[in-house]
Design an enzyme around this catalytic site. Structure first.
Site, PDB file in Angstrom:
ATOM      1  CG  ASP A   1      -1.883   1.131   1.260  1.00  0.00           C
ATOM      2  OD1 ASP A   1      -2.803   1.112   0.432  1.00  0.00           O
ATOM      3  OD2 ASP A   1      -1.736   2.047   2.092  1.00  0.00           O
TER       4      ASP A   1
ATOM      5  CD  GLU B   1      -2.133   2.285  -3.615  1.00  0.00           C
ATOM      6  OE1 GLU B   1      -3.119   2.983  -3.904  1.00  0.00           O
ATOM      7  OE2 GLU B   1      -1.517   2.449  -2.545  1.00  0.00           O
TER       8      GLU B   1
END
Ligand code: NOJ
Length: 546
Positions: free
Chosen positions: A213, A263
């Site tokens: 993330d 990401e």
């Protein structure tokens, strides 16, 4: 533990990866929130769909201030979702079905309920405990101004002032997202060491990889410049790459092929490619493809750019149409402006759902024919649309409040509505039949036509199209490799036509009128009926055997 397809080296190069947003997939215990028991019960559905791996959004212990992206304990499952034993069972059962498991890891920030952060609050200014985070005194005569003028990604200042143990207003801490998500200080050895242990914790339990993330944000410029409009002090700093090189060493020390997926929201292909250098991550999400308008020249440019920079990096491309942060693809493609920007939504504008659906079907075939791996977000295979009608008082995404309750840009709840599985009334099989609790977000009544049950019975449904495409993709040698590349065929400006190897072609007509096929071939699968004379109708795609 046996690892599925261990004989397939680098399985992630061409995998079809299904994204499960656990709170909205299936509710096993009847509390209106999806959970691991629900996923366990539905694993056969996923096996039948024809996917190779599942990526789970965070399932960790969390106060759920940002739907689990505020992690309080990276080694526990949130009781809302189940237990660690269930996660272990899930990994085992998925592996038995030949499905790999990718876990979400959230290293940039944690939860304000993380024991380290609680200890930092209690220990007070200047303490060793505070060094694991970014605590700083404020500016202004009484420290009443945040240390920098940085804005958080969810809106509002990126700093929150704490009340010190003695009751006085004190230091501020940095949070690039919500105040409940304090940023870690990655200069601190404890932070680096603990995350390595977390990686090992899940690899030891059989996880096949991690989705990382906010991967570009971890390292900050310790000078903390007050003004930073281009976000250089915390985005994409060279030092972040050393972290991923180390993580890759950890991943590679396990048997099988474990994957790191970044990401990384960067607009620039060259900067993205730096995350794919040898010894760093194997893949990154392709957001330029997701954001692109449904227009052939623009898509062709994105596809070419993507393939070029991945070729240079010797990494496989990824193709992503949607996820839990963006408006659903059926809705996007049904609007006049079909492009998408994460921080500027256009809710309330007219949507032609029939048109959006036709285009999303064509896009599914385009996406699955491109060289590399594909991601599909739960419900995409059902053709679900963005629910724009959620009552304000039921909205849960922190973006709704922090961005000033803007009806045109209300956050991400509309793509997170629980899935419809069966039956004619809500909760459409999402929860067990006798559950008292309603789904955590209301499902539209019209979703009775979109349930898995209804679509399984209809050979023309979106689900039938996805199943057929995923199974064909698995069996077609041209699509099971990313090295065959792609060669464009001559076609009209609004038509995308390309070959993969000598025996397969994909043609997509993005123009408003039917077009003749630019080459002869036997249709393997089409996103809609072909014309009687073999013409390809508007917003339709076809796969051809040559
Ligand atoms: C990206 C995630 O996809 C999103 O859902 C989350 O809110 C932010 N990172 C912060 O973790």
């Amino acid at each position: 533990m046996s690892v599925p397809g261990a004989h397939e080296p680098e399985w992630w190069r061409c995998a079809a990866i299904y994204q499960i947003y656990p709170r909205s997939f299936a509710d096993g215990d009847g509390d209106g929130v999806g959970d691991l028991a629900g996923v366990l019960a539905r694993l056969p559905y996923l096996a039948e769909l024809g996917i190779d791996a599942i990526w789970f959004n965070p399932w960790y212990a969390s106060p759920q201030a940002d739907a689990g992206y505020d992690v309080a304990d990276y080694r526990r499952i949130d009781p809302l979702f189940g237990t660690l034993e269930q996660a272990e069972e899930l990994i085992r059962r998925a592996h038995e079905l030949g499905i790999r498991i990718i876990v979400d890891i959230v290293p940039n920030h944690t939860s304000d309920q993380n024991p380290w952060f609680q200890a930092a609050l209690a220990a007070g200014p200047g303490s060793a405990e505070r060094e694991r985070f970014w605590f700083r005194p404020g500016r202004g005569p009484a420290g009443e101004l945040p240390p920098t003028a940085w804005e958080g990604f969810f809106g509002g200042p990126a700093w929150t002032r704490v009340t010190e143990p003695d009751g006085t207003p004190g230091d501020w801490y940095l949070h690039l997202f919500a105040p409940e998500q304090p940023d870690f200080n990655w200069e601190h050895p404890d932070v680096r060491a603990d995350f390595e242990e977390v990686l090992r914790f899940w690899f030891d339990r059989g996880a096949d990889g991690f989705r990382v993330d906010s991967a570009a944000l971890l390292v900050k410029d310790a000078a903390l410049p007050v003004e930073d409009p281009t976000q250089q002090a915390f985005t994409d700093r060279e030092e972040v790459h050393a972290i991923y090189r180390r993580w890759r060493e950890v991943a590679d020390s396990y048997p099988g092929s474990r994957v790191l997926i970044g990401e990384v929201w960067l607009p620039d292909a060259q900067r993205l490619a730096r995350y794919l250098r040898p010894g760093e991550m194997q893949t990154v999400f392709n957001f330029p493809y997701l954001e692109c308008a449904w227009e052939a020249p623009a898509l062709r440019t994105v596809i070419d750019d993507t393939l070029r920079f991945h070729r240079d990096a010797q990494a496989p491309a990824t193709w992503v149409l949607s996820n839990h942060d963006v408006d659903r693809v059926v809705t996007r493609y049904g609007r006049e402006d079909t492009s998408f920007a994460i921080y500027a939504r256009h809710h309330g504008r007219p949507v032609d759902l029939a048109l959006g659906t036709r285009r999303a079907r064509a896009a599914a075939l385009l996406t699955q024919a491109l060289p590399g791996s594909v991601y599909l977000y739960q419900g995409e295979e059902l053709g679900l649309w963005e629910v724009e009608s959620i009552p304000d008082e039921l909205r849960q995404d922190p973006m709704w409040e922090r961005k000033g309750r803007n009806p045109a840009d209300p956050g991400r709840d509309g793509c997170r509505v629980p899935l419809p599985w069966s039956g004619a009334t809500a909760p459409f099989g999402f929860s067990p039949p006798d559950s008292a609790a309603e789904p955590w977000l209301p499902q539209p009544d019209s979703w009775k036509e979109y349930t898995v049950e209804a679509q399984e019975a209809d050979s023309a449904s979106m689900l039938s199209l996805y199943r057929a495409a995923l199974h064909l993709r698995r069996g077609l040698p041209a699509l099971r490799t990313d090295t065959a590349g792609l060669s464009w065929l001559d076609a009209q400006e609004q038509v995308l036509a390309f070959r993969r190897g000598d025996s397969f072609a994909c043609v997509v007509n993005l123009s408003p009128a039917a077009v003749p096929l630019p080459l002869p071939g036997t249709p393997l699968l089409a996103s809609g009926p072909l014309g009687a004379d073999g013409e390809l109708p508007a917003d339709t795609a076809v796969w051809l055997a040559l």
